[in-house]
Design a protein around this motif. Structure first.
Motif, PDB file in Angstrom:
ATOM      1  N   ILE A 127       0.849  -1.190   0.000  1.00  0.00           N
ATOM      2  CA  ILE A 127       0.000   0.000   0.000  1.00  0.00           C
ATOM      3  C   ILE A 127       0.888   1.243   0.000  1.00  0.00           C
ATOM      4  CG2 ILE A 127      -1.821  -1.230   1.242  1.00  0.00           C
ATOM      5  CD1 ILE A 127      -1.124   0.413   3.716  1.00  0.00           C
ATOM      6  N   VAL A 128       0.300   2.370  -0.385  1.00  0.00           N
ATOM      7  CA  VAL A 128       1.003   3.650  -0.364  1.00  0.00           C
ATOM      8  C   VAL A 128       0.391   4.525   0.726  1.00  0.00           C
ATOM      9  CG1 VAL A 128       1.593   5.739  -1.662  1.00  0.00           C
ATOM     10  CG2 VAL A 128       1.510   3.522  -2.829  1.00  0.00           C
ATOM     11  N   ALA A 129       1.242   5.122   1.547  1.00  0.00           N
ATOM     12  CA  ALA A 129       0.782   6.019   2.611  1.00  0.00           C
ATOM     13  C   ALA A 129       1.843   7.083   2.852  1.00  0.00           C
ATOM     14  CB  ALA A 129       0.509   5.246   3.892  1.00  0.00           C
ATOM     15  N   PRO A 130       1.448   8.274   3.278  1.00  0.00           N
ATOM     16  CA  PRO A 130       2.418   9.345   3.510  1.00  0.00           C
ATOM     17  C   PRO A 130       3.324   9.070   4.710  1.00  0.00           C
ATOM     18  CG  PRO A 130       0.198  10.222   3.229  1.00  0.00           C
ATOM     19  CD  PRO A 130       0.064   8.742   3.412  1.00  0.00           C
ATOM     20  N   VAL A 131       4.343   9.880   4.826  1.00  0.00           N
ATOM     21  CA  VAL A 131       5.334   9.709   5.884  1.00  0.00           C
ATOM     22  C   VAL A 131       4.752   9.923   7.280  1.00  0.00           C
ATOM     23  CG1 VAL A 131       7.323  10.286   4.458  1.00  0.00           C
ATOM     24  CG2 VAL A 131       6.052  12.125   5.596  1.00  0.00           C
TER      25      VAL A 131
END
Length: 416
Positions: A255-259
Motif C-alpha cells: 500500500i502507499v501512505a504518507p510519511v
C-alpha cells in the motif's frame, strides 16, 4: 499565493480568492478543450464558480457544470472531459473556500501540472466557450451501484452538513441498508458541527449508534473526500485504522501512505511512503502499480475504481466488510501505537531549519517529506506546513511514556 496539487488552494473568502479564481479559469481554458466544474455547498461557492467559468469561457473553452456535489462526484465526471475544477475548502471552516484541479483518471493535479498553467489569452468574441449543465450526481450514483450488491446492515451516517448529504445516505438506502441520518442536510455553515470528522466532533454520531444499536457509523467531511467510522461499540476509527483494516481484510500486500501515517500499517502490508497529500499518494500508486493507498486524515484510494479519494466508495466498501466481520473483534489483534501531534510557529524559516538539522544530525533521517526518523520502538516526523509558518511534529511509539518523552524533547529543542 501558493497553489499545490496536494490540497489546491484554500483561503478566507475575499477579493484575492475571486481574482485567483478568474486567473485559474483563464489558464485552464488556455490549456484544455473542455472542462468539468462543480462546487460544494459553501456560501461563497457560487461566485467563485462564476469567476472560474467566466475565465474558462473567455479563453474559448466550454464549461460543463455539475452543480453542488461531493468532490469525488466531480472527479468521477472528469473522466469524460479534459480536466475538472472543484470549488471546495474540504474540511476547513465555513469562511474559507478553495479550488482543486482534477485529471481524467481521477487524480488531483500535480505541482508540475499546475506550474504549466500560464496562459492568459482571451478568445475572439465569436469564439468564446459555452456553458452546459451535466447531471454528474446521477452518473456517479449509477456507477457506484454497479460496483456493489445489497448490504444487510444498520448504519448511522453523519455527513457534517456537507456535500456528501446529497449522495451517501441515498445510495446506502439503494443498497438495502437501514439508514439513520445526522447532519445530512447541506449547509454552507456546517451548523451541526465543524466539517472535520474528528472524534470530538462526532459524539452525537457515537451516541446515536449506541441508542439505535446500529452496526456501524459513517462520517464524511465537508466535501466527502474523507471517510471515518465508528464501530457498534462506539470506537472511533481514524484514517490509519481504516487503512489497516482494508489492507488486512482485502489482502493488499503493498500500500502507499504518507510519511506521517502510523507504523500500524506495516503489520499488514509493505508500506511505500510518499509525501503528504492525496495527489502524491495516487501518483506513487500509478508509478508503482499499487492497488491501494490513503492517508491518516481519512482518505482512501482504490486504483481499481479511480485514483480519487472517493469517500462514498470507501464507505460502501467498508460497509461490505462490516456486514460480514465483527470490526471490534478484528481490532482486538491489532497492536497499539501511541501518536502525539503538535505544531510550532516560527518567524524565521532558516533558523528553524537549522534547529531541526541540529536535532536530527545523529539519527538516520528519511527526507521524503520533512525529517522522519525511525527508531526500534517508534518514530518521529518534523515537517514544514505548506500553508502556514509552522512545523508539524508527529511522534509515535508503542509506549505512551516514550511518546510523551520524545514529544517533549523535540518541542523543547525547536522552541528555544
Amino acid at each position: 499565493m501558493k497553489f499545490s496539487g496536494s490540497s489546491g488552494v484554500r483561503m478566507v473568502w475575499g477579493e484575492e480568492l475571486l481574482n485567483l479564481a478568474y486567473q485559474i479559469g483563464m489558464s485552464m481554458g488556455n490549456e484544455y478543450d473542455d472542462i468539468a466544474i462543480a462546487s460544494d455547498f459553501r456560501a461563497t461557492s457560487d461566485p467563485i464558480v462564476s469567476m472560474i467559468a467566466g475565465g474558462i469561457m473567455a479563453s474559448g473553452t466550454s464549461v460543463y457544470y455539475g452543480g453542488k456535489v461531493p468532490t469525488p462526484t466531480l472527479a468521477y465526471a472528469t473522466k469524460n472531459h479534459d480536466a475538472g475544477v472543484m470549488v471546495t475548502a474540504s474540511h476547513n471552516p465555513p469562511e474559507y473556500n478553495g479550488i482543486k484541479l482534477w485529471n481524467p483518471d481521477g487524480s488531483a493535479f500535480s505541482d508540475e501540472q499546475i506550474e504549466k498553467l500560464q496562459g492568459r489569452n482571451i478568445a475572439k468574441w465569436s469564439k468564446v466557450g459555452r456553458f452546459f449543465e451535466e447531471n454528474m450526481l446521477e452518473e456517479h450514483r449509477k456507477a457506484l451501484l454497479k460496483e456493489f450488491k445489497a448490504i444487510d446492515l444498520n448504519v448511522v451516517i453523519d455527513c457534517s452538513n456537507g456535500a456528501g448529504s446529497v449522495l451517501t445516505p441515498f445510495i446506502l438506502r439503494d443498497l438495502g441498508i437501514n439508514v439513520t441520518t445526522l447532519n445530512c442536510h447541506p449547509s454552507g455553515l456546517f451548523s451541526g458541527h465543524s466539517s472535520e470528522p474528528s472524534e470530538e466532533n462526532l459524539m452525537d454520531l457515537k451516541n446515536m449508534i449506541m441508542a439505535k444499536k446500529a452496526d456501524l457509523g459513517i462520517a464524511h467531511d465537508g466535501d466527502a473526500d474523507r471517510f471515518v467510522a465508528i464501530t457498534s461499540s462506539g470506537r472511533y476509527l481514524n484514517g490509519d485504522l481504516i487503512l489497516a483494516i482494508f489492507a488486512k481484510v482485502l489482502g493488499y500486500g503493498r500500500i502507499v501512505a504518507p510519511v506521517d501515517s502510523s507504523r500500524l500499517l506495516e503489520n499488514f502490508a509493505e508500506v511505500i511512503r510518499c509525501k503528504v497529500g492525496d495527489a502524491n499518494v495516487s501518483r506513487v500508486m500509478r508509478e508503482k502499480g499499487i492497488e491501494f493507498g490513503g492517508e491518516n486524515s481519512g482518505t482512501q484510494i482504490f486504483a481499481s475504481w479511480r485514483y480519487t479519494p472517493d469517500a462514498i466508495y470507501a464507505a460502501l466498501k467498508f460497509a461490505e466488510i462490516a456486514a460480514r466481520e465483527d470490526i471490534d473483534a478484528l481490532l482486538q489483534d491489532f497492536p497499539v501505537y501511541h501518536t502525539l501531534r503538535k505544531n510550532i510557529y516560527y518567524r524565521n524559516r532558516e533558523e528553524m531549519e537549522q534547529k531541526i538539522e541540529n536535532f536530527v544530525k545523529d539519527y538516520p533521517v528519511q527526507r521524503v517529506d520533512g525529517y522522519r526518523v525511525d527508531l526500534d520502538d517508534g518514530w518521529f516526523l518534523i515537517r514544514f506546513s505548506g500553508t502556514e509558518p509552522k512545523v508539524r511534529i508527529t511522534v509515535e511509539f508503542e509506549s505512551q511514556e516514550l511518546a510523551s518523552i520524545w514529544m517533549s524533547k523535540i518541542y523543547q529543542a525547536l522552541s528555544k
